[in-house]
Design a protein around this motif. Structure first.
Motif, PDB file in Angstrom:
ATOM      1  N   ASP A 223       0.874  -1.180   0.000  1.00 15.62           N
ATOM      2  CA  ASP A 223       0.000   0.000   0.000  1.00 15.62           C
ATOM      3  C   ASP A 223       0.905   1.222   0.000  1.00 15.62           C
ATOM      4  O   ASP A 223       1.624   1.465   0.968  1.00 15.62           O
ATOM      5  CB  ASP A 223      -0.895   0.018   1.247  1.00 15.62           C
ATOM      6  N   SER A 235       3.861   7.465  -8.917  1.00 18.05           N
ATOM      7  CA  SER A 235       2.640   6.649  -8.777  1.00 18.05           C
ATOM      8  C   SER A 235       2.571   5.580  -9.857  1.00 18.05           C
ATOM      9  O   SER A 235       2.252   4.413  -9.584  1.00 18.05           O
ATOM     10  CB  SER A 235       1.401   7.552  -8.892  1.00 18.05           C
ATOM     11  N   LEU A 239       2.503   1.440  -9.582  1.00 12.98           N
ATOM     12  CA  LEU A 239       1.471   0.580 -10.179  1.00 12.98           C
ATOM     13  C   LEU A 239       2.118  -0.460 -11.089  1.00 12.98           C
ATOM     14  O   LEU A 239       1.762  -1.640 -11.060  1.00 12.98           O
ATOM     15  CB  LEU A 239       0.466   1.423 -10.979  1.00 12.98           C
ATOM     16  N   ALA A 244      -0.280  -2.907  -4.328  1.00 14.44           N
ATOM     17  CA  ALA A 244      -1.670  -3.280  -4.033  1.00 14.44           C
ATOM     18  C   ALA A 244      -2.575  -2.063  -4.170  1.00 14.44           C
ATOM     19  O   ALA A 244      -3.703  -2.157  -4.667  1.00 14.44           O
ATOM     20  CB  ALA A 244      -1.763  -3.848  -2.620  1.00 14.44           C
ATOM     21  N   SER A 245      -2.080  -0.904  -3.730  1.00 17.07           N
ATOM     22  CA  SER A 245      -2.838   0.341  -3.879  1.00 17.07           C
ATOM     23  C   SER A 245      -1.849   1.502  -3.906  1.00 17.07           C
ATOM     24  O   SER A 245      -0.770   1.408  -3.322  1.00 17.07           O
ATOM     25  CB  SER A 245      -3.805   0.526  -2.703  1.00 17.07           C
ATOM     26  N   VAL A 246      -2.234   2.556  -4.619  1.00 22.85           N
ATOM     27  CA  VAL A 246      -1.385   3.757  -4.681  1.00 22.85           C
ATOM     28  C   VAL A 246      -2.270   4.984  -4.484  1.00 22.85           C
ATOM     29  O   VAL A 246      -3.134   5.273  -5.312  1.00 22.85           O
ATOM     30  CB  VAL A 246      -0.639   3.875  -6.031  1.00 22.85           C
ATOM     31  N   LEU A 247      -2.074   5.653  -3.364  1.00 20.80           N
ATOM     32  CA  LEU A 247      -2.808   6.888  -3.094  1.00 20.80           C
ATOM     33  C   LEU A 247      -1.850   8.051  -3.333  1.00 20.80           C
ATOM     34  O   LEU A 247      -0.770   8.108  -2.742  1.00 20.80           O
ATOM     35  CB  LEU A 247      -3.316   6.883  -1.645  1.00 20.80           C
ATOM     36  N   GLN A 272      -7.649   0.765 -11.356  1.00 17.30           N
ATOM     37  CA  GLN A 272      -8.540   0.656 -10.178  1.00 17.30           C
ATOM     38  C   GLN A 272      -7.760   0.658  -8.868  1.00 17.30           C
ATOM     39  O   GLN A 272      -8.332   0.864  -7.806  1.00 17.30           O
ATOM     40  CB  GLN A 272      -9.461  -0.571 -10.306  1.00 17.30           C
ATOM     41  N   ARG A 273      -6.456   0.457  -8.943  1.00 16.95           N
ATOM     42  CA  ARG A 273      -5.662   0.480  -7.705  1.00 16.95           C
ATOM     43  C   ARG A 273      -5.146   1.880  -7.369  1.00 16.95           C
ATOM     44  O   ARG A 273      -4.455   2.061  -6.367  1.00 16.95           O
ATOM     45  CB  ARG A 273      -4.448  -0.446  -7.848  1.00 16.95           C
ATOM     46  N   ALA A 274      -5.454   2.834  -8.242  1.00 15.47           N
ATOM     47  CA  ALA A 274      -4.944   4.198  -8.029  1.00 15.47           C
ATOM     48  C   ALA A 274      -6.041   5.096  -7.486  1.00 15.47           C
ATOM     49  O   ALA A 274      -7.190   5.048  -7.937  1.00 15.47           O
ATOM     50  CB  ALA A 274      -4.423   4.766  -9.344  1.00 15.47           C
ATOM     51  N   GLU A 275      -5.666   5.922  -6.489  1.00 11.31           N
ATOM     52  CA  GLU A 275      -6.590   6.920  -5.957  1.00 11.31           C
ATOM     53  C   GLU A 275      -5.844   8.251  -5.963  1.00 11.31           C
ATOM     54  O   GLU A 275      -4.657   8.295  -5.620  1.00 11.31           O
ATOM     55  CB  GLU A 275      -6.956   6.518  -4.527  1.00 11.31           C
ATOM     56  N   ARG A 293      -5.113   5.437   9.465  1.00 10.50           N
ATOM     57  CA  ARG A 293      -4.754   4.789   8.200  1.00 10.50           C
ATOM     58  C   ARG A 293      -3.238   4.595   8.113  1.00 10.50           C
ATOM     59  O   ARG A 293      -2.481   5.502   8.432  1.00 10.50           O
ATOM     60  CB  ARG A 293      -5.245   5.662   7.041  1.00 10.50           C
TER      61      ARG A 293
END
Ligand code: SAH
Length: 397
Positions: A223, A235, A239, A244-247, A272-275, A293
């Motif tokens: 994360d 970012s 990815l 798993a996720s990239v904020l 979909q893993r990017a915010e 968090r």
């Protein structure tokens, strides 16, 4: 040619170290007339010749050496030689050969004070930040065309530092013109659009190329929080590396829009893993803390908090603040990739700030890698000021 004669003892750094800057306080007198940017002969007070420099009467850096060879002419051929040498130096390094986004000239560190040139595909963007560089614009353009064979050259001389030299901002095409001013490059396998007119610097932060690749190598299954993401360079590498996720956070709406457009240029990446979040990083980190968090991997790549040593103290507090928060938001064993691109904050001070931050966060931490700019942003040994970008990869218990 006018002569700039130094005060007694002030020739040492030029003579012994070939340091390219002459500060106002070293200068005794000017004999003859010189306008801003004119080439002057520099002499020690005993009239021993030291070299030739660009005169800048408005700046505290009163002159910048073009050459330490008192017999070398500063003319069109000089710029052709220096520019060709800078380009060849990069061609000689396998990592840099074939890069679509590449810094060709890194100012003082390539023997060309005040001259920056970045290549994006077949377009070169130049930034001239000193009176001398400004004066030789035409020769610089000719040298770049000859050395690179590029199709077009755009000028982005809108950096604040020009003001210190008494120069107005100047932008526009110097050679050719592109139908679009948002260009595409590929970096570490990822496509990125570079806005050479509206983007920061010449459009992109090429100096972080290797560090973005490193993030990709570290990101699998993690994360990731990318603070100060600009157009998403870090970012997208995260990815691509299987995060798993990239904020990603930035306070600039246009930068975030470009970041999202960049992601769309890479349909192979799991969007979909990017915010993306438009926010002030200082505030966002506090909010994450409140919400409990946590992340595995945090990138802190803030803007220059200390453009010069005069801002160092305030800047140090800002660096400390985000690094304390960064440490607190890491899961045990997490990695903090933290940078400073402030000339006014040296490596040693930066490390102290990060150490203090980990301590204040109540975490034991160790440096697992020191990070720096890519090889197309070299640091001339006679110009330690060229080491503006420093980073630490810190593993936090
Ligand atoms: N890491 C980026 C470059 C970062 S440049 C890359 O690899 O390309 C610094 C960025 O910080 C800019 O995009 C700027 O808009 C943003 N910024 C400046 N102050 C900020 C703040 N207080 N909060 C969030 N973003 C900020």
């Amino acid at each position: 040619m006018a002569q700039l004669i130094l005060l007694p003892g002030k020739e040492r750094s030029a003579f012994k170290q070939h340091h390219p800057w002459l500060f106002a306080g070293s200068v005794g007198r000017l004999e003859g007339r010189a306008r801003p940017g004119d080439t002057v002969e520099v002499l020690a007070d005993n009239l021993r010749p030291l070299g030739r420099a660009a005169y800048s009467p408005q700046s505290q850096i009163r002159a910048r050496f073009w050459t330490f060879d008192a017999d070398e002419s500063v003319d069109d051929a000089f710029f052709k030689r220096r520019i060709a040498a800078a380009v060849e130096r990069r061609q000689a390094l396998p990592d840099l050969r074939g890069q679509q986004g590449l810094r060709l000239i890194h100012a003082e560190s390539d023997g060309l004070p005040g001259v920056i040139a970045d290549q994006y595909g077949d377009t070169v963007v130049v930034q001239l930040t000193s009176a001398g560089a400004d004066k030789w614009r035409k020769a610089i353009v000719a040298g770049l065309l000859k050395a690179t064979g590029c199709a077009r050259i755009y000028e982005r001389s809108d950096s604040d530092v020009r003001g210190l030299e008494g120069l107005e901002p100047t932008t526009g095409w110097l050679h050719g013109a592109a139908p679009a001013t948002v260009l595409a490059i590929k970096e570490n396998g990822v496509k990125l659009a570079v806005d050479i007119v509206g983007g920061h610097k010449t459009g992109f932060y090429l100096d972080q190329r290797d560090n973005r690749a490193l993030l990709g190598q570290l990101a699998a299954g993690k994360d990731v929080l990318n603070c100060f993401c600009y157009t998403g360079g870090f970012s997208l590498q995260a990815l691509a590396g299987g995060a798993a996720s990239v904020l990603s956070i930035d306070s600039s709406g246009p930068a975030l829009a470009q970041a999202q457009a960049n992601l769309a240029l890479n349909p192979q990446l799991p969007a979909q893993r990017a915010e993306w979040r438009e926010a002030d990083v200082f505030q966002a980190l506090r909010d994450f803390r409140k919400d409990g968090r946590l992340f595995d991997l945090i990138v802190l790549d803030p803007p220059k908090f200390a453009p010069s040593a005069a801002h160092a103290e305030r800047a140090a507090r800002a660096y400390k603040d985000i690094n304390v928060l960064g440490c607190r938001l890491l899961k045990p064993g997490g990695l903090l990739m933290t940078y400073s691109c402030s000339g006014g904050i040296g490596l040693e001070l930066f490390q102290k700030i990060v150490a203090g931050a980990a301590h204040d966060a109540g975490r034991e931490a160790r440096i697992v890698r020191r990070l720096a700019g890519a090889a197309d942003h070299p640091i001339a040994l006679n110009f330690p000021e060229g080491e503006y970008l420093k980073g630490l990869l810190v593993q936090v218990d």
